[in-house]
Structure formats: structure tokens, C-alpha cells
Design an enzyme around this catalytic site. Structure first.
Site, PDB file in Angstrom:
ATOM      1  CD  GLU A 196      -1.670  -2.244   1.679  1.00 42.08           C
ATOM      2  OE1 GLU A 196      -0.423  -2.759   1.868  1.00 42.08           O
ATOM      3  OE2 GLU A 196      -2.750  -3.053   2.093  1.00 42.08           O
ATOM      4  CD1 TRP A 229      -0.822  -6.254  24.056  1.00 41.01           C
ATOM      5  CD2 TRP A 229      -0.252  -4.930  22.359  1.00 41.01           C
ATOM      6  NE1 TRP A 229      -1.915  -5.759  23.437  1.00 41.01           N
ATOM      7  CE2 TRP A 229      -1.480  -4.895  22.280  1.00 41.01           C
ATOM      8  CE3 TRP A 229       0.436  -3.773  21.378  1.00 41.01           C
ATOM      9  CZ2 TRP A 229      -2.444  -4.128  21.722  1.00 41.01           C
ATOM     10  CZ3 TRP A 229      -0.362  -3.129  20.577  1.00 41.01           C
ATOM     11  CH2 TRP A 229      -1.943  -3.108  20.673  1.00 41.01           C
TER      12      TRP A 229
HETATM   13  P1  ADP Z   1       4.301  -8.372   0.921  1.00 40.98           P
HETATM   14  O1  ADP Z   1       3.375  -9.233   1.816  1.00 40.98           O
HETATM   15  O2  ADP Z   1       4.024  -8.257  -0.376  1.00 40.98           O
HETATM   16  O3  ADP Z   1       5.687  -8.171   1.665  1.00 40.98           O
HETATM   17  P2  ADP Z   1       2.561  -6.489   2.588  1.00 40.98           P
HETATM   18  O4  ADP Z   1       2.301  -5.154   1.962  1.00 40.98           O
HETATM   19  O5  ADP Z   1       1.535  -7.832   2.490  1.00 40.98           O
HETATM   20  O6  ADP Z   1       3.572  -7.103   1.661  1.00 40.98           O
HETATM   21  O7  ADP Z   1       3.830  -6.703   3.827  1.00 40.98           O
HETATM   22  C1  ADP Z   1       3.730  -5.532   4.486  1.00 40.98           C
HETATM   23  C2  ADP Z   1       3.942  -5.864   5.790  1.00 40.98           C
HETATM   24  O8  ADP Z   1       5.479  -6.633   6.175  1.00 40.98           O
HETATM   25  C3  ADP Z   1       4.100  -4.799   6.935  1.00 40.98           C
HETATM   26  O9  ADP Z   1       3.043  -4.350   7.216  1.00 40.98           O
HETATM   27  C4  ADP Z   1       5.047  -5.369   8.187  1.00 40.98           C
HETATM   28  O10 ADP Z   1       4.277  -6.017   8.800  1.00 40.98           O
HETATM   29  C5  ADP Z   1       5.910  -6.487   7.223  1.00 40.98           C
HETATM   30  N1  ADP Z   1       7.271  -5.898   7.203  1.00 40.98           N
HETATM   31  C6  ADP Z   1       7.597  -5.238   6.052  1.00 40.98           C
HETATM   32  N2  ADP Z   1       9.169  -4.837   6.364  1.00 40.98           N
HETATM   33  C7  ADP Z   1       9.267  -5.099   7.672  1.00 40.98           C
HETATM   34  C8  ADP Z   1      10.578  -5.063   8.431  1.00 40.98           C
HETATM   35  N3  ADP Z   1      11.485  -4.583   7.939  1.00 40.98           N
HETATM   36  N4  ADP Z   1      10.450  -5.338   9.652  1.00 40.98           N
HETATM   37  C9  ADP Z   1       9.388  -6.089  10.192  1.00 40.98           C
HETATM   38  N5  ADP Z   1       8.095  -6.334   9.553  1.00 40.98           N
HETATM   39  C10 ADP Z   1       8.088  -5.860   8.050  1.00 40.98           C
END
Ligand code: ADP
Length: 546
Positions: free
Chosen positions: A330, A444
Site C-alpha cells: 500500500e 503485549w
Molecule cells: P508483502 O506481503 O507483499 O511483503 P505486504 O504489504 O503484505 O507486503 O507486507 C507488509 C508488511 O510486512 C508490513 O505491514 C509489515 O508487517 C511487514 N514488514 C515489512 N518490512 C518489515 C520489516 N523490515 N520488519 C518487520 N516487518 C516488516
């Protein structure tokens, strides 16, 4: 009073035009799906993209139509991208790792008119062909000599189509706010939802990606996007690299440690980007062979949290700067990157790692805040954690066809679904995805932090933490680990290793050893599948509490 400057539309075609004119000789190197290494230039990509646009026009594709691609990172995929977008159509990247039912849903929902794909995906497309009636034809990304046998109807050979044209094509006259790209979110809850990028959002995002504290590409760089073009625009690299005139090295279908090392080495790659699982394979290969990567300066790690041990190994053993990045489909997709601020370079190594494990600072064009459950903004003290909210010109305003309803609050903020802290210097750290956080006694626990601590253990390859129902605490953490080959770590040694590195009450209640941890189509740990697998799991502490 209006400014008196030119109204120059921000279209992605202007990027490839710039690359052709000022970096026409710069190389795009591909490990082809057919096998051999292929070399081309931005000038040639530009020409073949225009020929692609001509060919698609002849096939009846119109401005605003959706044209899907299912392809690895290759020069042909790049030509198809710029060809589709350049004729005013929308390039819809399909993730080949999705299940057939998800692909059917996505292709039908998007109303794709054509699908352009690699030879390796013939079986994947054949499996859904009967369920996607709107698709008029299929274009296979190869030459005549390598055209595969297929039972698909209306099949074309990409190189044949391209070579039949003369390239005499003017890019479509589009508005910068017109759509040019489409990518569905992984859809861990409910159906996948389409994020529809505009020319403008992609150009602004490419400019932001090229700022020095972000990926920061220069014309002297050689960049290898290991992150696929179907994974949220290869994190802007397919736009940012031609904008900068950097050489691109495309890894094709082979992402094992040896193949990635070979390209990094022979092509003298300076910057590269991928999810942690890819770097796990590369580091394993380097450790086994004793190889080094003297040309490599920068590794961008995102998509999932980069473990501290991984950052430490890259920086200490290979003298490579790790850029920890966070983003999501997004957001086009980058939100933050972890470049140091003034003075941080001089800190002791361990203190620098403390900063590098955070996901970094918002790039210009992204606004960011954390809020409590009532939407009240929380302090940026690096301690308080809450819902991570973002807004900006390359952040989605709604999903395709209004799926999911209204996704912004009244002030235009988008809830990322992540829980995070923000510190006074602007560094953000992801605590967890809101749905993965472990709720223990009203507090949490961050599954990410436990996982990252556990993988620092010398006998652990990968770790996942999920919450298990507990009679006294609601949920307690269960640590699931994959041991390194030929090792047998014990529960006691793992927990002893974690002691002192995390709060006492965060200590997992149990450890289980597995051969493999399931991953999503974009390389993330599949928590949903793990929760399902361990839904009847009884923690020893639960029996004691009953
Ligand atoms: P995709 O599944 O295509 O990678 P998404 O938009 O579904 O993309 O995933 C985004 C999510 O990935 C974020 O909301 C987060 O939860 C996780 N994410 C991305 N980069 C990181 C990071 N460096 N550390 C932790 N979580 C991450």
C-alpha cells in the site's frame, strides 16, 4: 497566485526516456530463465518497450486496460512493464507463488485482458486458464527457439511480437494521475486487495527511493533487485535505477546463495535488496565457501524484520552497510529506511546495531505517527508502542473497486496494521503485526523481537513465535525453531541463550523443533498456518496453572 513553471506530467515513461537519452549505454544484465546471461542497454530496453506497446495495441489492448505479468526479474519483464505502462495500460504483476484459487480470483477481479509470463509458469497459467474467461490471450516471454509446448489457446511469442514492430510509437498521452500499475496485497485475512499505483505516485516514489538516505542509487552503481518485480514493484528499483542511470543486474529465477553470489561477484554489484530469507541463503554460501564481496556496499533488507545477527554478520564480516527497510504494498512500497544520522557512525559497534535493528526513518513523502486504540497520538519516546499510521502521495487511498471500504480516517491516515515505536530521532521499530502480537496478562509481547533474539543462537536457522492460549495469562509465547543442519540444540540451551537479552516475562514458555517453517508468497513467516498447526498445543505452564 499560481506559479509560472511548466506543467510536466510525472509519468513513468519520462523515466525510461531519461535513461535512454542520458544513460543509453548503461547495461541491464539478466540471468535468463532459459539459462545464459544476457546483456542489453537502456537504449535497447526503451526501443523494445515501444515495440511491445505497438504489438499490444495491434492485439487490441486499449488505454486503461489491465495487462498481467507473471515473471521473474529479467530484461524482458522490464520491457513488458514499460511497454504496457507506456501505452497507457495498467501493468498487473501476478505473484506466481499464489495458489490457483487466489490467482483466479485476482485475474478475474482485475479483469486482466492478457497475461505475459515466463516459460517456467506455463503449468501455473494452464492450471487456471479455464477459470479466467476475460483473458483474450497469452504472451510467453521468450524467443521462437524456446517456445514451450502448451495447450493454451491464443498464445504468442514475446520476441516474435516485438521483432515484428519498428518501434515508431509515441507514448500514450496520459494524465499523471492515471493508473499504471496494480499489485494485490498478500491477503492474509480475506481476499487479496488491489493497490492501484498511478504514474505520479510511482515517479514520486522513485525520486524518494533515490534520495541519499534511502536506496540512493547513482549512475556509477550496479543494483541487483533480488526482490521480485511482482513483490511491490521490486521496492521501486525498476523505476529508481533507470532514473539514476545505474546498471541493473536481474537474477531471473535463481535465488539460491551460489547463484546470487555469482552475479554479485561477476557483475560487481554495489547495492542489492531482498527479504531476509534470501540473505540467509547468501550468508550460508559465503560461510561455506569463504568467499567475500569487495564491490558490495549496501544491502537493503525488508519485507520482514532483519535479525540482529544478520545485520552484524554483513557489517562485521563482509564490510557491507545494511539498510533495514520497512514498507508495504500500500506504500508503493517503502516507508522507512535506516540510514544513520549525524554522529551515529562514531558510536561503538553494538550501539550502532541497536539502531540498525530498528526499521529506520520515514522517507520524504511519507508521514508517520503511532496512536492508541482510540486514535490518540502516542509520544515518540522509543518506548510507547501503538498502531502505525501513515499518509502521503504514494500511499493507497482505497483498494481497487472499493474492496475493504473506506481505508483512511477522516484526516487521511492509513492504518498499516503494524504496531510500532517511534523514537525522538524519528527511528521507527516494528513491534509486531497487530494480529501477531502476543497478549499476555494485558501486556503485549513482540513476536518479532523473540524471533530475532532466538536466531542469534549459533545452532538456529530460523525461528517463529506464536501466542498459545493460556488459562492464566490469556496467551503465552511458543518458540518454534529450525535447527541448523547436523545440530541438535536443546530447549534449555535456547532459553539460556535468550536470557538477559529480553524481558524476563517475555521468555517463551516452550520451544519446539521443526524441519521447516512455512512462508507466504512474499517470503514472510506464515503465522496463520503455524497457529492452525499448533492450535491444540498445550504449554507445560498451562497444565501447571490449571
Ligand atoms: P508483502 O506481503 O507483499 O511483503 P505486504 O504489504 O503484505 O507486503 O507486507 C507488509 C508488511 O510486512 C508490513 O505491514 C509489515 O508487517 C511487514 N514488514 C515489512 N518490512 C518489515 C520489516 N523490515 N520488519 C518487520 N516487518 C516488516
Amino acid at each position: 497566485m499560481k506559479g509560472l513553471m511548466q506543467d510536466w506530467p510525472l509519468t513513468v515513461m519520462s523515466i525510461i526516456d531519461h535513461a535512454k537519452r542520458f544513460h543509453g549505454e548503461r547495461e541491464v544484465v539478466t540471468r535468463t530463465v532459459e539459462g545464459p546471461i544476457h546483456r542489453t542497454t537502456y537504449a535497447d530496453i526503451h526501443l523494445r518497450a515501444r515495440k511491445t506497446a505497438q504489438a499490444l495495441t495491434k492485439l487490441g489492448v486499449k488505454q486503461g486496460d489491465m495487462v498481467a505479468t507473471m515473471a521473474w526479474n529479467t530484461y524482458r519483464h522490464m520491457e513488458a512493464w514499460y511497454g504496457i505502462m507506456g501505452m497507457g495500460a495498467v501493468c498487473h504483476t501476478l505473484n506466481p507463488r499464489l495458489f490457483a484459487e487466489q490467482l483466479t480470483y485476482i485475474i478475474n477481479h482485475a479483469e486482466d485482458k492478457f497475461i505475459i509470463f515466463d516459460t517456467s509458469f506455463v503449468p501455473v497459467i494452464e492450471a487456471v486458464a479455464d477459470t479466467i474467461p476475460n483473458v483474450k490471450g497469452f504472451i510467453i516471454l521468450t524467443d521462437k527457439a524456446h517456445m514451450p509446448e502448451t495447450k493454451l489457446k491464443n498464445v504468442y511469442c514475446f520476441d516474435d511480437l516485438v521483432e515484428a514492430e519498428d518501434g515508431n510509437f509515441d507514448w500514450a498521452d496520459v494524465d499523471e494521475n492515471d493508473a499504471c500499475g496494480l499489485c494485490y496485497t498478500s491477503g492474509t485475512t480475506g481476499n487479496p486487495k488491489g493497490v492501484l499505483y498511478s504514474h505520479r505516485s510511482n515517479v514520486l516514489h522513485a525520486l524518494a527511493a533515490n534520495s541519499a538516505d534511502a536506496i540512493g542509487l547513482r549512475s556509477v552503481d550496479a543494483i541487483m533487485p533480488v526482490v521480485p518485480m511482482f513483490h511491490a514493484n521490486a521496492w521501486a528499483i525498476t523505476f529508481a535505477a533507470p532514473a539514476a542511470g545505474a546498471k541493473i543486474v536481474m537474477p531471473g529465477a535463481q535465488m539460491d546463495g551460489a547463484s546470487i553470489y555469482e552475479l554479485l561477484d561477476t557483475e560487481q554489484v554495489t547495492t542489492t535488496a531482498a527479504v531476509p530469507t534470501v540473505w540467509l541463503m547468501l550468508l550460508g554460501h559465503l560461510e561455506k565457501t569463504g568467499a567475500k564481496l569487495p564491490a558490495l556496499n549496501k544491502v537493503v533488507i525488508g519485507g520482514s524484520a532483519a535479525p540482529r545477527s544478520m545485520i552484524e554478520t554483513f557489517e562485521r564480516d563482509y564490510d557491507v552497510t545494511v539498510m533495514h527497510a520497512w514498507g508495504m504494498t500500500e506504500l508503493s512500497p517503502m516507508g522507512t529506511l535506516g540510514a544513520f544520522k549525524a554522529g551515529m557512525e562514531d558510536l561503538p559497534f553494538e550501539k550502532k546495531l541497536d539502531i540498525k535493528v530498528k526499521q529506520g526513518r520515514a522517507i520524504y513523502t511519507v508521514e508517520m505517527k503511532i496512536t492508541d486504540d482510540d486514535g490518540k497520538e502516542l509520544p515518540n519516546d522509543g518506548v510507547a508502542f501503538g498502531h502505525l499510521m501513515v499518509r502521503g502521495p504514494a500511499v493507497a487511498a482505497s483498494y481497487l473497486k472499493g474492496e475493504g471500504g473506506q481505508i483512511l480516517d477522516e484526516d487521511g491516515w492509513f492504518d498499516t496494521g503494524d504496531v510500532a515505536t517511534l523514537d525522538p530521532l524519528g527511528f521507527m521499530q516494528i513491534t509486531d503485526r497487530a494480529k501477531d502480537v502476543i497478549k499476555s496478562g494485558g501486556e503485549w509481547i513482540s513476536s518479532i523481537e523473540l524471533e530475532n533474539t532466538a536466531v542469534g543462537h549459533p545452532e538456529i536457522v530460523e525461528a517463529a513465535v506464536i501466542g498459545i492460549v493460556h488459562p492464566k495469562w490469556d496467551e503465552r509465547p511458543l518458540l518454534i525453531v529450525v535447527p541448523k543442519p547436523d545440530t541438535k540444540p536443546t530447549k534449555e540451551s535456547v532459553l539460556a541463550f535468550m536470557e538477559g537479552k529480553i524481558a524476563k516475562w517475555w521468555m517463551p514458555d516452550d520451544v519446539v523443533f521443526v524441519d521447516e517453517i512455512p512462508h507466504t508468497a512474499t517470503g514472510k513467516i506464515q503465522k496463520l498456518a503455524l497457529r492452525e498447526k499448533f492450535k491444540d498445543y498445550k504449554l507445560p505452564s498451562a497444565s501447571a496453572a490449571e
